[in-house]
Design a protein around this motif. Structure first.
Motif, PDB file in Angstrom:
ATOM      1  N   GLN A  82       0.866  -1.176   0.000  1.00  0.00           N
ATOM      2  CA  GLN A  82       0.000   0.000   0.000  1.00  0.00           C
ATOM      3  C   GLN A  82       0.907   1.230   0.000  1.00  0.00           C
ATOM      4  N   ILE A  83       0.572   2.192  -0.838  1.00  0.00           N
ATOM      5  CA  ILE A  83       1.354   3.426  -0.915  1.00  0.00           C
ATOM      6  C   ILE A  83       0.534   4.558  -0.279  1.00  0.00           C
ATOM      7  N   PHE A  84       1.151   5.264   0.638  1.00  0.00           N
ATOM      8  CA  PHE A  84       0.516   6.406   1.287  1.00  0.00           C
ATOM      9  C   PHE A  84       0.894   7.674   0.525  1.00  0.00           C
ATOM     10  N   GLY A  85       0.050   8.690   0.616  1.00  0.00           N
ATOM     11  CA  GLY A  85       0.329   9.964  -0.031  1.00  0.00           C
ATOM     12  C   GLY A  85       1.482  10.690   0.644  1.00  0.00           C
ATOM     13  N   GLU A  86       2.010  11.706  -0.030  1.00  0.00           N
ATOM     14  CA  GLU A  86       3.146  12.460   0.517  1.00  0.00           C
ATOM     15  C   GLU A  86       2.804  13.154   1.828  1.00  0.00           C
ATOM     16  N   SER A  87       1.588  13.673   1.936  1.00  0.00           N
ATOM     17  CA  SER A  87       1.189  14.381   3.157  1.00  0.00           C
ATOM     18  C   SER A  87       0.677  13.412   4.229  1.00  0.00           C
ATOM     19  N   ASP A  88       0.593  12.121   3.915  1.00  0.00           N
ATOM     20  CA  ASP A  88       0.080  11.109   4.825  1.00  0.00           C
ATOM     21  C   ASP A  88       1.233  10.212   5.287  1.00  0.00           C
ATOM     22  N   GLU A  89       2.225  10.819   5.924  1.00  0.00           N
ATOM     23  CA  GLU A  89       3.438  10.094   6.320  1.00  0.00           C
ATOM     24  C   GLU A  89       3.128   9.030   7.360  1.00  0.00           C
ATOM     25  N   LEU A  90       3.611   7.832   7.116  1.00  0.00           N
ATOM     26  CA  LEU A  90       3.425   6.703   8.023  1.00  0.00           C
ATOM     27  C   LEU A  90       4.313   6.896   9.244  1.00  0.00           C
ATOM     28  N   ARG A  91       3.700   6.971  10.434  1.00  0.00           N
ATOM     29  CA  ARG A  91       4.460   7.288  11.646  1.00  0.00           C
ATOM     30  C   ARG A  91       4.681   6.086  12.551  1.00  0.00           C
ATOM     31  N   GLU A  92       3.657   5.266  12.744  1.00  0.00           N
ATOM     32  CA  GLU A  92       3.758   4.114  13.649  1.00  0.00           C
ATOM     33  C   GLU A  92       2.970   2.953  13.068  1.00  0.00           C
ATOM     34  N   MET A  93       3.364   1.719  13.473  1.00  0.00           N
ATOM     35  CA  MET A  93       2.585   0.541  13.113  1.00  0.00           C
ATOM     36  C   MET A  93       2.749  -0.519  14.193  1.00  0.00           C
ATOM     37  N   ALA A 100      -5.576 -11.177  12.853  1.00  0.00           N
ATOM     38  CA  ALA A 100      -4.359 -10.929  12.068  1.00  0.00           C
ATOM     39  C   ALA A 100      -4.503  -9.574  11.393  1.00  0.00           C
ATOM     40  N   ALA A 101      -4.001  -8.553  12.061  1.00  0.00           N
ATOM     41  CA  ALA A 101      -4.191  -7.181  11.576  1.00  0.00           C
ATOM     42  C   ALA A 101      -2.918  -6.375  11.794  1.00  0.00           C
ATOM     43  N   LEU A 102      -2.851  -5.305  11.048  1.00  0.00           N
ATOM     44  CA  LEU A 102      -1.765  -4.347  11.176  1.00  0.00           C
ATOM     45  C   LEU A 102      -2.412  -2.982  11.364  1.00  0.00           C
ATOM     46  N   PHE A 103      -2.067  -2.298  12.440  1.00  0.00           N
ATOM     47  CA  PHE A 103      -2.611  -0.977  12.728  1.00  0.00           C
ATOM     48  C   PHE A 103      -1.548   0.056  12.415  1.00  0.00           C
ATOM     49  N   THR A 104      -1.941   1.116  11.709  1.00  0.00           N
ATOM     50  CA  THR A 104      -0.993   2.165  11.350  1.00  0.00           C
ATOM     51  C   THR A 104      -1.520   3.521  11.790  1.00  0.00           C
ATOM     52  N   LEU A 105      -0.597   4.386  12.150  1.00  0.00           N
ATOM     53  CA  LEU A 105      -0.891   5.780  12.452  1.00  0.00           C
ATOM     54  C   LEU A 105      -0.131   6.609  11.432  1.00  0.00           C
ATOM     55  N   SER A 106      -0.840   7.459  10.721  1.00  0.00           N
ATOM     56  CA  SER A 106      -0.192   8.269   9.691  1.00  0.00           C
ATOM     57  C   SER A 106      -0.740   9.682   9.723  1.00  0.00           C
ATOM     58  N   GLY A 107      -0.048  10.576   9.027  1.00  0.00           N
ATOM     59  CA  GLY A 107      -0.459  11.968   8.970  1.00  0.00           C
ATOM     60  C   GLY A 107       0.155  12.769  10.089  1.00  0.00           C
ATOM     61  N   ALA A 108      -0.230  14.038  10.147  1.00  0.00           N
ATOM     62  CA  ALA A 108       0.284  14.925  11.184  1.00  0.00           C
ATOM     63  C   ALA A 108      -0.777  15.960  11.515  1.00  0.00           C
ATOM     64  N   GLY A 109      -0.692  16.499  12.713  1.00  0.00           N
ATOM     65  CA  GLY A 109      -1.617  17.548  13.124  1.00  0.00           C
ATOM     66  C   GLY A 109      -3.055  17.084  13.129  1.00  0.00           C
TER      67      GLY A 109
END
Length: 138
Positions: A82-93, A100-109
């Protein structure tokens, strides 16, 4: 005289078309060559974070190019990406086994997103904006 000029023109046109068609070649691969001579490759870039599954031969990888992927540890193949957008930076996972899941935190502000991904298929299960829920008091 006119008839011979037209016949010569037609013969020249047929010769030119035949030459043009014989110079153009179509190349392809046979079915048994699939996987060995393919030109398409999925690249991820340099990894930034990794989460290993304890019960399966799979690792989830986040790259510097905002790509999230699951790799098969036995074969090294990219199972999904999966590709995230430039402004949607992947921060944590964080990976879980059941489910069986993967949780991600992305974006800022105010544009932070919490997402859950199916670990086996890479399908998005759900996504929630984080800041709206915190600011709204829900």
């Amino acid at each position: 005289m006119v008839l011979t000029m037209r016949a010569g023109t037609v013969a020249l046109a047929v010769l030119t078309a035949t030459l043009a068609l014989s110079l153009h070649r179509v190349r392809g691969i046979h079915e048994d060559q699939l996987g060995r001579f393919d030109w398409h490759r999925q690249y991820l870039g340099r990894y930034r974070a990794a989460e290993f599954a304890k019960k399966s031969a799979r690792v989830a990888v986040a790259s510097e190019h905002n790509a999230l992927a699951a790799l098969n540890l036995r074969t090294g193949d990219v199972e999904w990406r999966q590709i995230f957008g430039e402004s949607d930076e992947l921060r944590e996972m964080v990976m879980t086994e059941k489910p069986a899941a993967l949780f991600t935190l992305s974006g800022a502000g105010s544009a932070q997103m919490l997402r859950a991904w199916n670990l086996h298929s890479g399908a998005l299960v759900w996504d929630r904006p984080l800041c709206d829920e915190i600011e709204g008091g829900r």
